[in-house]
Every structure is written in structure tokens, then in C-alpha cells.
Scaffold this motif. Structure first.
Motif, short mmCIF file in Angstrom:
data_model
loop_
_atom_site.label_atom_id
_atom_site.label_comp_id
_atom_site.label_asym_id
_atom_site.label_seq_id
_atom_site.Cartn_x
_atom_site.Cartn_y
_atom_site.Cartn_z
N LEU A 166 -39.13 -26.90 2.23
CA LEU A 166 -38.42 -26.88 3.52
C LEU A 166 -36.95 -27.24 3.34
O LEU A 166 -36.06 -26.62 3.94
N LYS A 167 -36.67 -28.24 2.50
CA LYS A 167 -35.28 -28.66 2.27
C LYS A 167 -34.49 -27.56 1.57
O LYS A 167 -33.32 -27.31 1.90
N ASP A 168 -35.12 -26.88 0.62
CA ASP A 168 -34.43 -25.80 -0.07
C ASP A 168 -34.15 -24.63 0.87
O ASP A 168 -33.07 -24.01 0.81
N GLU A 169 -35.11 -24.31 1.73
CA GLU A 169 -34.90 -23.23 2.70
C GLU A 169 -33.77 -23.58 3.67
O GLU A 169 -32.97 -22.73 4.04
N LEU A 170 -33.71 -24.84 4.08
CA LEU A 170 -32.61 -25.28 4.96
C LEU A 170 -31.27 -25.12 4.26
O LEU A 170 -30.28 -24.69 4.88
N ARG A 171 -31.22 -25.45 2.99
CA ARG A 171 -29.96 -25.32 2.25
C ARG A 171 -29.54 -23.85 2.15
O ARG A 171 -28.36 -23.53 2.25
N ARG A 172 -30.51 -22.95 1.96
CA ARG A 172 -30.18 -21.53 1.90
C ARG A 172 -29.66 -21.02 3.24
O ARG A 172 -28.67 -20.27 3.31
N ALA A 173 -30.32 -21.43 4.32
CA ALA A 173 -29.88 -21.02 5.66
C ALA A 173 -28.48 -21.55 5.95
O ALA A 173 -27.62 -20.84 6.48
N GLU A 174 -28.24 -22.81 5.61
CA GLU A 174 -26.93 -23.42 5.87
C GLU A 174 -25.85 -22.80 5.01
O GLU A 174 -24.68 -22.71 5.42
N ALA A 175 -26.21 -22.34 3.81
CA ALA A 175 -25.23 -21.68 2.94
C ALA A 175 -24.71 -20.41 3.60
O ALA A 175 -23.50 -20.12 3.59
N ILE A 176 -25.60 -19.64 4.19
CA ILE A 176 -25.20 -18.39 4.84
C ILE A 176 -24.42 -18.67 6.12
O ILE A 176 -23.38 -18.07 6.38
N LEU A 177 -24.94 -19.59 6.94
CA LEU A 177 -24.32 -19.85 8.24
C LEU A 177 -22.99 -20.60 8.13
O LEU A 177 -22.14 -20.48 9.01
N GLY A 178 -22.81 -21.34 7.05
CA GLY A 178 -21.63 -22.20 6.97
C GLY A 178 -20.47 -21.66 6.16
O GLY A 178 -19.41 -22.27 6.12
N MET A 179 -20.65 -20.51 5.52
CA MET A 179 -19.59 -20.01 4.64
C MET A 179 -18.65 -19.07 5.38
O MET A 179 -19.04 -18.36 6.30
N SER A 180 -17.39 -19.07 4.95
CA SER A 180 -16.38 -18.17 5.52
C SER A 180 -16.53 -16.78 4.92
O SER A 180 -17.25 -16.58 3.93
N ARG A 181 -15.83 -15.81 5.50
CA ARG A 181 -15.86 -14.46 4.96
C ARG A 181 -15.38 -14.42 3.52
O ARG A 181 -15.94 -13.71 2.68
N GLU A 182 -14.32 -15.18 3.24
CA GLU A 182 -13.76 -15.19 1.89
C GLU A 182 -14.77 -15.73 0.88
O GLU A 182 -14.89 -15.21 -0.24
N GLU A 183 -15.50 -16.78 1.27
CA GLU A 183 -16.50 -17.36 0.37
C GLU A 183 -17.66 -16.39 0.15
O GLU A 183 -18.19 -16.29 -0.96
N ILE A 184 -18.04 -15.67 1.20
CA ILE A 184 -19.15 -14.72 1.08
C ILE A 184 -18.80 -13.60 0.10
O ILE A 184 -19.57 -13.29 -0.81
N VAL A 185 -17.61 -12.98 0.28
CA VAL A 185 -17.25 -11.85 -0.57
C VAL A 185 -16.96 -12.28 -2.00
O VAL A 185 -17.03 -11.47 -2.92
N SER A 186 -16.66 -13.57 -2.20
CA SER A 186 -16.38 -14.05 -3.56
C SER A 186 -17.66 -14.41 -4.31
O SER A 186 -17.60 -14.79 -5.48
N GLY A 187 -18.82 -14.30 -3.65
CA GLY A 187 -20.09 -14.53 -4.34
C GLY A 187 -20.60 -15.95 -4.27
O GLY A 187 -21.51 -16.32 -5.03
N LYS A 188 -20.07 -16.77 -3.35
CA LYS A 188 -20.49 -18.17 -3.30
C LYS A 188 -21.91 -18.34 -2.75
O LYS A 188 -22.56 -19.34 -3.03
N ILE A 189 -22.38 -17.38 -1.94
CA ILE A 189 -23.76 -17.47 -1.46
C ILE A 189 -24.72 -17.34 -2.63
O ILE A 189 -25.66 -18.13 -2.78
#
Length: 212
Positions: A166-189
Motif C-alpha cells: 500500500l505504501k509503495d502504491e501511494l508513492r507511485r500515485a504521488e509521483a505522478i500527481l506531484g510532478m511538473s511537466r518538466e519533471e515528467i518529460v525528463s523521465g523522473k516518473i
């Protein structure tokens, strides 16, 4: 062969391109740039004239002999909505490589689902934490024989495994919801997901427990 020019609605002005293909206006009808295809002339209006000034221009057939035709503002408005341009061949115009409506639907659905999933994870994690708390208090208050002790261990083990998921799934969801466009396109997800998948636990005090 018919030729077309771009004329000003107010009369006396015509579009021309100079040697450097820069657009300008001329008062000499015979110096106006002529187009063999009316569609090309319309594309100049739609793509190279600002939106504020676009309604001041229209396409007409070029002829030295015929009198100049000056349409009314209402006719130009009708033309831009499909009146004069009813026979304009739009199939040759550039088309967007994206299906914007489908992209909007996909993004909305994905973010809505992730937000709901995150809420459900938080509720379930709270439940598991409460169950673990009960198990730990049972260890504190009661003396167990071998069978009871193993059963209690199994209950704690099962809930700790579920808690980690559950904690790992929360971290994955928060990674997507909390990142900026620049972070997403740079591969940080992807980097965040890899970090979650490869995480290890380093014992804080009882290191001998991890030598089993």
C-alpha cells in the motif's frame, strides 16, 4: 487560367510579397501577388495575417478588365463561417497529429482514477496500521504458546507485507500527481518507480536480525 488575389475589404489595398517573401500591402491592384489556387490565397489569410486583421481581407479572382468587387462586412463574416469558402478544399490543409479530444479524455480519466485510487489506498493503509497496532498490543499483554505465537507472527507478517504494498502504491500515485511537466518529460516518473522497486531496508539497531 484563373488567378486570385487577396483584397482589402475597405478597398484599394492588396496583398503582395516582396523579393524576400515578406508580406505587405500595395494600392496597385496589378502589383498584388497572384495565386493560381484560391485555396493557397485563403491559407495566406488564415496563417499569415493576424486574427484581429484577418476579417479585413478576402480572396477574389484577378482580372484587369472586371470592376473591383467589394463585399460587405456581413458577407466577409459569412465567408469566414463557410459562405464564400463553401467550396474551399480543406483536405489539402495540414492536419493536427493529435486527437486532442481523445487526449483530454484520457488525461481526465487517468488523473480521476489515480486520485480515487490514492484515497482508497489511504483508507486501507489506515485499517492495516490499526490491525498491526492490535497485534503488537496482543504481544504485549498475553503470553503465547508456540502455536499461538506462530499464529500471531503470521498475522503480523501478512499485514506488514500488505502495508508495504500500500505504501509503495501511494508513492507511485504521488509521483505522478506531484510532478511538473518538466519533471515528467525528463523521465523522473520512471526514475521514481525504479527507486520504489529497488528499495531495501537497512536495519537501524538490530542488525543481527537480518543475518538470518
Amino acid at each position: 487560367m484563373a488567378e486570385y488575389i487577396i483584397s482589402g475589404l475597405s478597398g484599394g489595398k492588396y496583398v503582395r510579397f516582396d523579393g524576400g517573401q515578406r508580406i505587405s500591402a500595395t494600392t496597385d491592384r496589378n502589383k498584388a501577388t497572384r495565386f493560381a489556387d484560391a485555396n493557397k490565397a485563403w491559407r495566406v489569410i488564415m496563417n499569415q495575417i493576424s486574427k484581429k486583421k484577418r476579417s479585413d481581407w478576402f480572396v477574389e479572382m484577378y482580372s484587369i478588365d472586371i470592376p473591383q468587387f467589394q463585399p460587405s462586412a456581413a458577407q466577409v463574416s459569412s465567408e469566414q463561417k463557410g459562405g464564400f469558402r463553401a467550396d474551399l478544399d480543406t483536405s489539402s490543409m495540414d492536419k493536427s497529429p493529435f486527437d486532442w479530444e481523445q487526449i483530454a479524455t484520457n488525461l481526465k480519466t487517468a488523473f480521476t482514477d489515480i486520485l480515487k485510487y490514492k484515497e482508497d489506498l489511504a483508507v486501507e493503509l489506515n485499517q492495516v496500521n490499526n490491525e498491526l497496532c492490535d497485534c503488537e498490543h496482543a504481544c504485549e499483554f498475553f503470553k503465547c504458546n508456540a502455536a499461538q505465537g506462530y499464529k500471531l507472527y503470521s498475522m503480523i507478517h501478512e499485514r506488514r507485507i500488505k502495508r508495504r504494498f500500500l505504501k509503495d502504491e501511494l508513492r507511485r500515485a504521488e509521483a505522478i500527481l506531484g510532478m511538473s511537466r518538466e519533471e515528467i518529460v525528463s523521465g523522473k516518473i520512471e526514475a521514481a518507480f525504479a527507486e520504489i522497486a529497488n528499495q531495501t531496508y537497512a536495519p537501524r539497531v538490530l542488525k543481527e536480525l537480518f543475518d538470518l
